[in-house]
Scaffold this active site. Structure first.
Site, PDB file in Angstrom:
ATOM      1  N   SER A 114       1.603  16.278   5.302  1.00  0.00           N
ATOM      2  CA  SER A 114       1.564  16.234   3.838  1.00  0.00           C
ATOM      3  C   SER A 114       0.398  17.025   3.260  1.00  0.00           C
ATOM      4  O   SER A 114       0.444  17.421   2.098  1.00  0.00           O
ATOM      5  CB  SER A 114       1.454  14.783   3.359  1.00  0.00           C
ATOM      6  OG  SER A 114       0.299  14.179   3.883  1.00  0.00           O
ATOM      7  N   ASP A 155      -5.075  10.896  -4.464  1.00  0.00           N
ATOM      8  CA  ASP A 155      -4.442   9.584  -4.288  1.00  0.00           C
ATOM      9  C   ASP A 155      -5.221   8.824  -3.211  1.00  0.00           C
ATOM     10  O   ASP A 155      -6.391   9.124  -2.993  1.00  0.00           O
ATOM     11  CB  ASP A 155      -2.936   9.728  -3.985  1.00  0.00           C
ATOM     12  CG  ASP A 155      -2.654  10.463  -2.683  1.00  0.00           C
ATOM     13  OD1 ASP A 155      -3.598  10.665  -1.877  1.00  0.00           O
ATOM     14  OD2 ASP A 155      -1.477  10.826  -2.459  1.00  0.00           O
ATOM     15  N   HIS A 176      -5.065  11.718   0.045  1.00  0.00           N
ATOM     16  CA  HIS A 176      -5.060  13.189  -0.016  1.00  0.00           C
ATOM     17  C   HIS A 176      -6.120  13.697  -0.976  1.00  0.00           C
ATOM     18  O   HIS A 176      -6.266  13.165  -2.073  1.00  0.00           O
ATOM     19  CB  HIS A 176      -3.693  13.689  -0.466  1.00  0.00           C
ATOM     20  CG  HIS A 176      -2.574  13.249   0.423  1.00  0.00           C
ATOM     21  ND1 HIS A 176      -1.839  12.113   0.172  1.00  0.00           N
ATOM     22  CD2 HIS A 176      -2.096  13.769   1.572  1.00  0.00           C
ATOM     23  CE1 HIS A 176      -0.932  11.968   1.133  1.00  0.00           C
ATOM     24  NE2 HIS A 176      -1.076  12.947   2.002  1.00  0.00           N
TER      25      HIS A 176
END
Ligand code: NAG
Ligand code: NAG
Ligand code: NAG
Ligand code: NAG
Length: 352
Positions: free
Chosen positions: A49, A316, A319
């Site tokens: 991600s 978040d 990340h």
């Protein structure tokens, strides 16, 4: 496999675009990636991600970020998507990364479907490569030296595999890590075998210092980093550094560099103000804490964000923000310190 690239990569691509030469006989389109021609035509990106640009959107998985406030500062998103397709974009590179994925095939399955690194490489080999050869009119051996291969993966093999609650692993962290780095080396050799020559590996972050890891550790925020996760990251990073030495030594014409994102992020956390940051431990967006039945990792759909996103380290629960990504990409490109980018920077790599 949309060719849109996340921020870290856009920044790298922008700097690389100014450094191209036309040494090869391949027939690249005049305007690919824009800028004055030197020898870099684009990026191929593999990983998790941290470098996923939306490839999970059509997968049945929890690891998605295709809703607001994700993309809030992404120019193409705020302009309303701008879906691009077709072989013209393939010449600029492709991002294959998949949120939740890792080096091992079974990493991330806890979140649903993910595209493993092996599958990402397979997609590159069987879908992109024939299309690219056809588009540019030369073979991969000549073609791929004009591209930078960015590989950012490994953290999920710990957080979404080895350390998973209830996962019945019998192997020591040392053995697991050795297995991981050996697998990654083989996967990199496979890309080299296909013609890849310029490789940028991202180390694993201090995964124990994310807001999510700190919250899970208990006693609320401010309780410090989860050091068992950081130890694993450091062990992995030592492993890929040795792998880099080995690959640089044995694969002729190749350049492998490792960006020590572990050190770069820890340096920010240690002295945030000197680098323009002032929040190192809370997510900028609204996250539902584990204690309230949430995942502690992803932004709540349509939730609020902090006002000054540029001073937060984390967007978040797990990340980093655009500001941190820009900082890392810049270090990767220009730093002359092997402790930050090893054994040399991406600027030099692009000139090999
Ligand atoms: C773990 O060890 C037990 C006992 O030695 C064995 O039965 C089991 O198959 C092992 N599990 C794995 C995943 O290797
Ligand atoms: C190493 O990884 C492979 C999968 O890539 C797995 O089958 C094997 O059991 C692993 N060995 C150890 C010691 O973790
Ligand atoms: C952090 O920066 C923001 C915006 O620059 C400012 O409003 C806030 O007071 C700062 N907080 C700290 C703790 O320095
Ligand atoms: C990159 O590293 C080299 C040394 O390997 C150094 O001379 C150069 O200044 C660094 N930065 C850039 C932008 O090339």
């Amino acid at each position: 496999m949309s060719p849109r690239l996340p921020l870290l990569l856009l920044t790298l691509a922008t700097v690389l675009a100014s450094l191209r030469s036309s040494r090869s006989t391949c027939d690249f389109p005049q305007d690919n990636a824009g800028g004055t021609a030197r020898n870099i035509r684009g990026l191929f990106v593999f990983g998790s991600s941290l470098v996923d640009n939306g490839n999970n959107n059509d997968l049945v998985t929890l690891a998605k970020a295709n809703y607001t406030p994700y993309g809030i500062d992404f120019p193409w998103v705020s302009r309303g998507g701008g879906e691009v397709g077709g072989d013209e974009e393939v010449v600029n590179g492709v991002d294959y990364a998949s949120g939740g994925s890792g080096i091992l095939d079974d990493t991330g399955l806890v979140a649903g479907r993910v595209t493993s690194l092996n599958q990402q490489i397979w997609n590159f080999e069987t879908v992109t490569l024939p299309e690219l050869e056809n588009r540019v009119g030369c073979k991969s051996a000549e073609l791929l030296a004009n591209y930078v291969f960015v590989v950012g993966t490994g953290g999920n093999d710990y957080t979404l595999n080895y350390f998973l609650l209830g996962s019945n692993h019998n192997v020591s962290l040392q053995l697991f890590t050795a297995n991981l780095t050996a697998s990654l080396s083989r996967q990199l050799e496979r890309l080299y075998g296909l013609g890849g020559r310029k490789f940028v590996l991202m180390s694993v972050y201090p995964i124990g210092c994310t807001p999510m890891a700190m919250a899970r550790k208990g006693s609320g925020s401010g309780s410090g980093c989860a050091e068992y996760l950081n130890r694993a990251a450091q062990m992995f990073n030592t492993g890929i550094r040795s792998a880099t030495d080995e690959l640089n030594g044995k694969l002729p014409g190749a350049g492998f560099v490792v960006v020590n994102t572990y050190k770069i992020v820890r340096d920010i956390i240690a002295r945030p103000h000197s680098m323009g940051f002032n929040n190192t431990d809370s997510p900028c967006c609204e996250v539902k804490p584990v204690s309230e039945g949430g995942d502690g990792a992803l932004c709540v759909r349509g939730g609020k964000t902090c006002e000054d996103r540029g001073v937060y380290v984390y967007f978040d629960g797990s990340h980093p923000t655009e500001a941190v990504n820009v900082h890392m990409a810049t270090k990767a490109f220009v730093s002359g310190r092997p402790a930050e980018v090893y054994p040399f920077n991406v600027s030099r790599l692009s000139q090999l």
